[in-house]
Every structure is written in C-alpha cells, then in structure tokens.
Write a protein that holds these residues in place. Structure first.
Motif, PDB file in Angstrom:
ATOM      1  N   ALA A   1       0.837  -1.205   0.000  1.00  0.00           N
ATOM      2  CA  ALA A   1       0.000   0.000   0.000  1.00  0.00           C
ATOM      3  C   ALA A   1       0.869   1.252   0.000  1.00  0.00           C
ATOM      4  CB  ALA A   1      -0.935   0.008   1.207  1.00  0.00           C
TER       5      ALA A   1
ATOM      6  N   ASP B   1      -7.367   0.687   1.770  1.00  0.00           N
ATOM      7  CA  ASP B   1      -8.364   0.512   0.712  1.00  0.00           C
ATOM      8  C   ASP B   1      -8.709  -0.964   0.546  1.00  0.00           C
ATOM      9  OD1 ASP B   1      -8.308   3.193   0.150  1.00  0.00           O
ATOM     10  OD2 ASP B   1      -6.967   3.009  -1.581  1.00  0.00           O
TER      11      ASP B   1
ATOM     12  N   ARG C   1      -3.263   0.558  -3.986  1.00  0.00           N
ATOM     13  CA  ARG C   1      -4.060   0.696  -2.781  1.00  0.00           C
ATOM     14  C   ARG C   1      -3.351   1.651  -1.833  1.00  0.00           C
ATOM     15  NH1 ARG C   1      -5.832  -5.480  -1.318  1.00  0.00           N
ATOM     16  NH2 ARG C   1      -6.925  -4.478   0.409  1.00  0.00           N
TER      17      ARG C   1
END
Length: 378
Positions: free
Chosen positions: A67, A90, A98
């Motif tokens: 992420a 996310d 993400r």
C-alpha cells in the motif's frame, strides 16, 4: 473518501478468517472498536509489517498487501507510519495502487532522538508491549548504554527485558554470573536473560517472555538480534552476518523494521542496529531506570536537593555507605541533563528557566572567586 461497505468490514468481530489472521498480529476488541468508523467507510484493517520509501506491507485478513503511504505522511516525524501501526487500507479493487488512508491511535511508541541537529524524534516501533534489549557478551559491557535503552523502553510504555547474547563465548560460569549481576544492578525491576543462539541456552525463557503481545528487538549492530529473531521465529527470516572480532561490531544485517508472527504466539519486530541511542523526552523513563535514586531523593531533607553538599541528603548517605554506586549517580545525572537539553530546544519556557539557572550559577561562581581573591589580598 468512502467506499462501498465490504463484507469484511461488516464482520470484523465474527469472521473466522479475520479472527485467525488479524488476531495473530495482535488484533483485539479495543482495536476493533477504534476501527469502527473506518469500517463504516468500507476500509479494511491491517497491521504494518514493513515500511520502505513511501510504501508499506500490511498484513490483512486477505494476506499481505502493498500500500502507498501518501495519505499518512505528516510533517511531524513522530507521527509517520511505522512498523507495528494498525492501519485502515483501501479494500481490494478500490484503487491502484491501494492506499493506507489512516492509522489508528497508538497505544505505545518507541522513539529516540535523531542524529540530526534539528531536535527531531524518530519512531522505531509502534504498539509495543515488550522491548528486548540485546547486548553482546562478545565485547565489554557498556552499562551506560544499557541504561539509555532502558530509559527509552520505560518511556515508551513497554516492559523491557535485557538479553545478554553470545553467552557461550564466556567460558567461565563465575564470570558470566558476575556479568549478569552487573547488568541487574543497572536494570532494577528488569529481567536479565543470558542467552546463546548457538547452544539454545535461554531461548525457552525468552520465548515465554515474548509469547504474548508485541515485542521489539533493540541493540547495536553485531549484538545478535537477527540471529535471535531467527531462533524465536523458528526459521531463517533474517540474514545473518559475522561481527568483527576486533570490536564485536557488524554491518547492518537488518536495514528495515520487520514484523513477524511467532509460532508460540505474539509478534516480533526486528530493528536495524542503532549506532546512537539518543533520549527523546524521556524524563519518566530515566526516573524508572534509576528507581533506587529517585526513592532515595524522596528521603532528602530538601525537596530540591542537588545531592552534592546539602545536609540530610539521603543520596549522599547511600554513596558514603556503599549502597549506591558512584557510576549509577553519574549516569543518572548525565541522562537527566541530556534529556533536559533536548526538551529545552523545543520548550521556550524551559529554555528561559535553564538560562536563568546558568546565570545564577555563574554569578555565584564569580562571587566565590572574588571572595577568595579578596581573602588572599588581605
């Protein structure tokens, strides 16, 4: 930003898969309660297991995901995302890449001052329950450094343990016993474990200590942290490099902070070797590290006793009768002065008080010198 509510976010407390994966990383009802607002936005929880150059690896119920940390990079270095943080990420398919959208408030944080001249702090690990300070017996003991680590550990809110690694290199059991006692004297209220990853001595004792909660491994390069991490995890998760024979130091085997789930329960964070162990607003930690001095000071006749020449000084009395070592008092004073200077750099009021104190002491010194000169002239 909000996302469609996912099945995961609506079943954080009941899903077996969520329970088995997140619980292994330290998830509990308290974290679930704090995460509820993010669950309502469709975000998923996860624990940060590694941070590197604007990205991080997060352990979620669906596995480890990569992420981006662009939304959690504040200017305050003490608030940047760190290994051990719990994050709101996310859900799968929501964005590419993400993102970590937020971090949950930390329960504890292990911080030190940086080596820069800007008086900044640095977070080493977040949400830590135990701090294992690893000290190599392959080199001469540095009790002052151990006390520094202890002050930071106590200040963080973690329970410290001192591990004396490479105990097999101390051939004489009597010598080893004396070394352990020296460290215990410098670490009141702290468990001291002589340990050898080569022979297995002490591994079971330490495994019991770290079997619950989150543990961070701390120490200088060459102390044997990576070898110890491998022993606790039960497999070679960290590369190990030999330390130099001349001074026991090694190259940085660990370059990032990594989080592992332990087979016997609990979570382990391995950290790079620390060359500098600077305090960071650790007055309470220093006090707990030198608890016996604080207790003695409470018995002094004067509440502002400097423990130098005042009558009724319990600390001076303990020095005289040998119950308090001179080295301990000197180390205590040194760490308090260092911490005060650091805090003063960011606290204008304290800076003013220190300046007044320096001026007062300077005036007293000049007056004393003048008195001596006048006495000699007469």
């Amino acid at each position: 930003m909000s996302f469609p509510r996912s099945p995961l976010s609506s079943s954080l407390s009941t899903s077996p898969s969520v329970s088995s994966v997140l619980d292994a990383h330290g998830w509990d009802s308290g974290w679930a309660e704090n995460f509820a607002p993010y669950a309502a936005q469709g975000l998923v929880p996860g624990r940060v297991i590694r941070v590197d150059r604007g990205q991080c690896d997060v352990a979620t119920a669906d596995g480890v995901v990569r992420a981006d940390t662009a939304f959690v990079t504040p200017h305050d270095p003490l608030r940047v995302i760190c290994t051990g943080d719990w994050a709101a990420v996310d859900p799968e398919g929501a964005s590419d890449p993400r993102y970590v959208r937020a971090c949950l408030p930390r329960r504890t944080a292990f911080a030190r001052s940086t080596s820069s001249k800007r008086s900044e702090g640095q977070i080493l690990a977040a949400n830590v329950d135990h701090a294992v300070i690893t000290v190599s017996l392959a080199v001469e003991l540095d009790l002052g450094r151990i006390e520094r680590f202890l002050a930071l550990a106590w200040e963080s809110g973690a329970q410290p343990t001192v591990v004396l690694s490479k105990a097999d290199l101390v051939g004489d059991p009597v010598v080893l016993s004396h070394l352990v006692e020296d460290v215990r004297a410098a670490a009141p209220g702290v468990e001291v474990v002589p340990l050898s990853s080569a022979t297995g001595e002490g591994i079971e004792v330490l495994s019991a200590v770290v079997s619950g909660g989150t543990t961070v491994l701390l120490g200088v390069s060459g102390a044997g942290k990576s070898t110890l991490a491998n022993a606790l995890v039960g497999e070679d998760v960290m590369t190990v490099q030999a330390a130099r024979d001349v001074d026991g130091k090694g190259r940085h085997t660990t370059t990032t902070r990594n989080l592992f789930v332990l087979p016997g329960g609990g979570v382990l964070i391995d950290t790079p070797g620390l060359r500098g162990v600077g305090l960071w607003d650790a007055e309470a930690g220093v006090g707990q590290t030198f608890a016996e001095i604080e207790e003695l000071a409470a018995e002094c006749r004067f509440h502002d006793c400097s423990h130098e020449s005042e009558p009724g000084c319990a600390v001076a009395a303990a020095l005289d009768d040998g119950t308090l070592a001179v080295r301990r008092l000197e180390s205590y004073r040194k760490l308090l002065r260092e911490n005060q200077r650091l805090v003063a750099k960011t606290d204008a009021r304290l800076r003013g008080e220190m300046l007044k104190d320096w001026k007062r002491k300077g005036a007293e010194g000049r007056a004393a010198m003048a008195f001596k000169r006048e006495g000699r002239l007469r």
